[in-house]
Design an enzyme around this catalytic site. Structure first.
Site, PDB file in Angstrom:
ATOM      1  N   GLU A 294       0.884  -1.173   0.000  1.00 12.79           N
ATOM      2  CA  GLU A 294       0.000   0.000   0.000  1.00 12.79           C
ATOM      3  C   GLU A 294       0.914   1.213   0.000  1.00 12.79           C
ATOM      4  O   GLU A 294       1.795   1.326   0.855  1.00 12.79           O
ATOM      5  CB  GLU A 294      -0.918  -0.015   1.223  1.00 12.79           C
ATOM      6  CG  GLU A 294      -1.885  -1.203   1.233  1.00 12.79           C
ATOM      7  CD  GLU A 294      -2.768  -1.289  -0.007  1.00 12.79           C
ATOM      8  OE1 GLU A 294      -3.041  -0.242  -0.630  1.00 12.79           O
ATOM      9  OE2 GLU A 294      -3.163  -2.413  -0.377  1.00 12.79           O
ATOM     10  N   CYS A 328      -1.849   8.562   4.794  1.00 16.81           N
ATOM     11  CA  CYS A 328      -1.830   8.261   3.361  1.00 16.81           C
ATOM     12  C   CYS A 328      -3.131   8.736   2.727  1.00 16.81           C
ATOM     13  O   CYS A 328      -3.178   9.051   1.548  1.00 16.81           O
ATOM     14  CB  CYS A 328      -1.642   6.775   3.144  1.00 16.81           C
ATOM     15  SG  CYS A 328      -2.636   5.837   4.284  1.00 16.81           S
TER      16      CYS A 328
HETATM   17  P1  NAD Z   1       8.924   5.323   3.178  1.00 16.33           P
HETATM   18  O1  NAD Z   1       8.659   4.744   1.849  1.00 16.33           O
HETATM   19  O2  NAD Z   1       9.972   6.349   3.308  1.00 16.33           O
HETATM   20  O3  NAD Z   1       9.305   4.169   4.217  1.00 16.33           O
HETATM   21  C1  NAD Z   1       8.491   3.024   4.387  1.00 16.33           C
HETATM   22  C2  NAD Z   1       9.369   1.876   4.831  1.00 16.33           C
HETATM   23  O4  NAD Z   1      10.261   1.537   3.754  1.00 16.33           O
HETATM   24  C3  NAD Z   1      10.240   2.205   6.035  1.00 16.33           C
HETATM   25  O5  NAD Z   1      10.343   1.075   6.858  1.00 16.33           O
HETATM   26  C4  NAD Z   1      11.567   2.518   5.373  1.00 16.33           C
HETATM   27  O6  NAD Z   1      12.680   2.339   6.232  1.00 16.33           O
HETATM   28  C5  NAD Z   1      11.595   1.533   4.236  1.00 16.33           C
HETATM   29  N1  NAD Z   1      12.495   1.931   3.149  1.00 16.33           N
HETATM   30  C6  NAD Z   1      12.839   3.175   2.766  1.00 16.33           C
HETATM   31  N2  NAD Z   1      13.697   3.129   1.726  1.00 16.33           N
HETATM   32  C7  NAD Z   1      13.890   1.836   1.445  1.00 16.33           C
HETATM   33  C8  NAD Z   1      14.649   1.131   0.479  1.00 16.33           C
HETATM   34  N3  NAD Z   1      15.395   1.781  -0.418  1.00 16.33           N
HETATM   35  N4  NAD Z   1      14.606  -0.216   0.492  1.00 16.33           N
HETATM   36  C9  NAD Z   1      13.853  -0.886   1.383  1.00 16.33           C
HETATM   37  N5  NAD Z   1      13.098  -0.271   2.320  1.00 16.33           N
HETATM   38  C10 NAD Z   1      13.111   1.059   2.349  1.00 16.33           C
HETATM   39  O7  NAD Z   1       7.508   5.874   3.730  1.00 16.33           O
HETATM   40  P2  NAD Z   1       7.179   6.646   5.088  1.00 16.33           P
HETATM   41  O8  NAD Z   1       7.737   8.017   4.998  1.00 16.33           O
HETATM   42  O9  NAD Z   1       7.505   5.812   6.278  1.00 16.33           O
HETATM   43  O10 NAD Z   1       5.594   6.699   4.988  1.00 16.33           O
HETATM   44  C11 NAD Z   1       4.922   7.621   4.194  1.00 16.33           C
HETATM   45  C12 NAD Z   1       4.509   7.016   2.861  1.00 16.33           C
HETATM   46  O11 NAD Z   1       3.732   5.857   3.103  1.00 16.33           O
HETATM   47  C13 NAD Z   1       3.629   7.933   2.041  1.00 16.33           C
HETATM   48  O12 NAD Z   1       3.965   7.824   0.696  1.00 16.33           O
HETATM   49  C14 NAD Z   1       2.223   7.388   2.308  1.00 16.33           C
HETATM   50  O13 NAD Z   1       1.293   7.703   1.291  1.00 16.33           O
HETATM   51  C15 NAD Z   1       2.502   5.930   2.391  1.00 16.33           C
HETATM   52  N6  NAD Z   1       1.472   5.237   3.151  1.00 16.33           N
HETATM   53  C16 NAD Z   1       0.538   4.554   2.434  1.00 16.33           C
HETATM   54  C17 NAD Z   1      -0.473   3.885   3.109  1.00 16.33           C
HETATM   55  C18 NAD Z   1      -1.514   3.131   2.348  1.00 16.33           C
HETATM   56  O14 NAD Z   1      -2.273   2.382   2.965  1.00 16.33           O
HETATM   57  N7  NAD Z   1      -1.603   3.279   1.046  1.00 16.33           N
HETATM   58  C19 NAD Z   1      -0.519   3.918   4.504  1.00 16.33           C
HETATM   59  C20 NAD Z   1       0.472   4.631   5.194  1.00 16.33           C
HETATM   60  C21 NAD Z   1       1.466   5.271   4.493  1.00 16.33           C
END
Ligand code: NAD
Length: 543
Positions: A294, A328
């Site tokens: 998501e 989100c």
């Molecule tokens: P993010 O993508 O920065 O991080 C999410 C996770 O991915 C974290 O655990 C992070 O450490 C990991 N990550 C980051 N870079 C990575 C890489 N290169 N390889 C592997 N893992 C990696 O997101 P965030 O800032 O924690 O959350 C905000 C984002 O999440 C927004 O885009 C929001 O829309 C989305 N979100 C979506 C939903 C949904 O249900 N659609 C719900 C909550 C958040």
């Protein structure tokens, strides 16, 4: 112990949301927990195979609204610890996968009850401190949504297990809902404590074991979720807690031939890169991995000229600014007809300017700080861009101050073009962009809403004219996985509005529903014949 009986989980109900009004004993308990937890610094180990592991490579958990204040130091996994977590998951899996499903459900139902009572103030205080949520935002996330995930998923698992194939005479067909033939990698975001709980618990409920990499910015609350799992009786190694460098952890985890699937929530770019990594390793895996993610959103609200003005302004304020626009589902682009804008524009600006923002421990605040410097800089950059553009103007807010915490005032931008960048790109902060359209352009504006961004997560229509509601439902059918009629586009409740979006917003596997749990099983079809044939010749072969 072996038991006889077709057991049923207690029917789930949504956890009541405490209101923390003055005089409410829960308010006093939460306040004292906040004081206690913010006054001490804890050490957070990795948890691998049920054992606490300390690497000495430390990072800190700070308060985004007071970034000099450290509440925890946590150990970071290196490649050896990640490798150990993968092994622990594979070892735990053998036994866990053979548990009766109701015994697994019982662990998560126990976790739900622990969170509902003994752990409630701790998980809420941790989320208020480490992720800068107000008590209400922490309550609906860390306590209630996590509890709802655990209780409703037990009920949905029961539904799945009870769905069995048709058996005509002489044979008995079964579905054996096996877990995946490998372990699951759970990668959670910062913005909901409940998501960390669900990304791990839903595969585990279905008999899988999990390697959990939490977000750096949510390690503090997520650690308490892990402790609750342990206290609820989750066997060692079923969920392994390994904060660490995301790229390194991913490289090691996805390098294992037993990588069975990923349960991700976060940004679109990261998910795309994870999918590509999995695809690149495909020949090396024993199974095709399940990929569930998501991701981002650019959530909208379109008002029709017949909309109720007061309800619309309230939905815009709550939808866009609660939790600093870091849901989100947060509203970030609104399309308002000219006739209505004349009536609500000033009120929206005035109410936005009046929003109280600060430390969440002060219960008078509606908003607090954004999560970290990177986010603060990104949001401030968008606002600065709008100030310097002749295609947009900043109508309210716009101030950003990071001297104590990462504070960005709630901001309303009026975009003079429907494709101005703040109408299209995910900002993930308290910034609402408004495009005012001529009333007669209703149908064209619906098309604009559908085509403006690559996402398809949440959206809302406000109208009293039912024909207009029908128009929006039809034209925006693929623009949002969660669609609201005369309501803000945030606040999905488990068991009521299963959550998830399509397009660049994710695989739409609907967290908090049976659909999500189905991704974590790999059914085996069994056919048993009661009296098998004893001759190979068929009747047609007779002379
Ligand atoms: P993010 O993508 O920065 O991080 C999410 C996770 O991915 C974290 O655990 C992070 O450490 C990991 N990550 C980051 N870079 C990575 C890489 N290169 N390889 C592997 N893992 C990696 O997101 P965030 O800032 O924690 O959350 C905000 C984002 O999440 C927004 O885009 C929001 O829309 C989305 N979100 C979506 C939903 C949904 O249900 N659609 C719900 C909550 C958040």
């Amino acid at each position: 112990m072996s038991m006889a009986g077709t057991v049923r989980v207690p029917p789930p109900v949504n956890e009541p949301v405490f209101d923390y009004a003055p005089g409410d004993p829960a308010r006093a308990a939460l306040r004292s927990k906040l004081a206690e937890m913010s006054g001490r610094e804890i050490e957070i180990p990795l948890i691998i195979g049920g054992k606490e592991v300390r690497t000495g490579d430390l990072s800190t958990c700070i308060l985004p609204h007071d970034h000099g204040h450290v509440v925890a130091r946590y150990h970071l996994a290196g490649p050896a610890e990640v490798e150990a977590a993968v092994q622990a998951a594979m070892e735990a899996r053998r036994d866990w996968a053979s548990w009766p499903w109701e015994a697994r459900a019982s662990v998560f139902l126990t976790a739900a009850d622990l969170l509902a009572d003994r752990w409630r103030s701790t998980i809420n205080a941790a989320t208020m401190l480490g992720q800068s949520k107000t008590c209400h935002q922490a309550e609906i996330d860390a306590a209630c949504e996590t509890i709802d995930f655990f209780r409703f998923n037990a009920h949905f698992a029961q539904q799945i297990y009870s769905e069995q194939p048709h058996s005509p005479g002489g044979i008995w067909n079964w579905a054996d809902y096996r877990p995946l033939d490998g372990f699951v990698y759970a990668v959670s975001p910062f913005n909901f404590t409940a998501i960390g709980g669900n990304l791990t618990a839903s595969p585990a409920l279905m008999g899988n074991s999990v390697v959990w990499k939490p977000s750096h910015s949510a390690v503090y609350s997520n650690y308490f979720v892990m402790r609750v799992f342990e206290e609820a009786g989750l066997p060692p190694g079923v969920v392994n807690f390994v904060p660490g460098d995301p790229r390194m952890v991913t490289r090691v985890v996805m390098g294992s031939e037993n990588f069975g699937g990923i349960h991700f929530t976060g940004s679109t770019d990261v998910f795309r890169s994870l999918w590509q990594d999995a695809a690149g390793n495909l020949p090396h895996y024993r199974s095709y991995p399940r990929i569930v993610g998501e991701t981002g959103g650019k959530d909208f609200l379109i008002a029709h000229a017949s909309a109720d003005a007061e309800a619309l302004v309230t939905a815009m304020l709550r939808g866009a600014f609660e939790y600093q626009g870091q849901k989100c589902s947060a509203l970030s682009r609104a399309y308002i007809p000219e006739s209505l804008w004349e009536r609500i524009g000033d009120q929206l600006v005035e109410e936005t300017e009046g929003i109280a923002m600060g430390d969440p421990a002060d219960f008078g605040n509606f908003m607090s700080a954004v999560i970290h410097r990177q986010s603060f800089d990104k949001i401030a950059g968008y606002i600065e861009g709008a100030r310097n553009s002749n295609e947009a103007e900043v109508l309210a807010g716009g101030e950003a101050d990071d001297s104590t915490g990462y504070f960005v005032r709630p901001t309303v931008i009026r975009a003079h073009r429907p494709d101005y960048r703040t109408m299209c790109e995910e900002i993930f902060g308290p910034v609402l962009s408004v495009f005012v359209y001529p009333d007669r352009m209703w149908s064209e504006t619906l098309e604009q809403v559908d085509g403006t961004s690559p996402y398809g997560l949440t959206g809302a229509v406000f109208a009293r004219d039912r024909r207009a509601v029908e128009d929006a439902l039809h034209s925006l059918r693929f623009a949002a996985g969660n669609f609201y009629v005369n309501d803000k586009p945030t606040g999905a409740v488990v068991g009521q509005q299963p959550f998830g979006g399509g397009r660049a917003s994710g695989t739409n596997d609907k967290a908090g529903s049976k659909l999500n749990l189905l991704r974590w099983v790999s059914p085996r079809s069994v056919k048993e014949t009661f009296a098998p044939p004893t001759r190979y010749r068929y009747p047609f072969m007779a002379s």
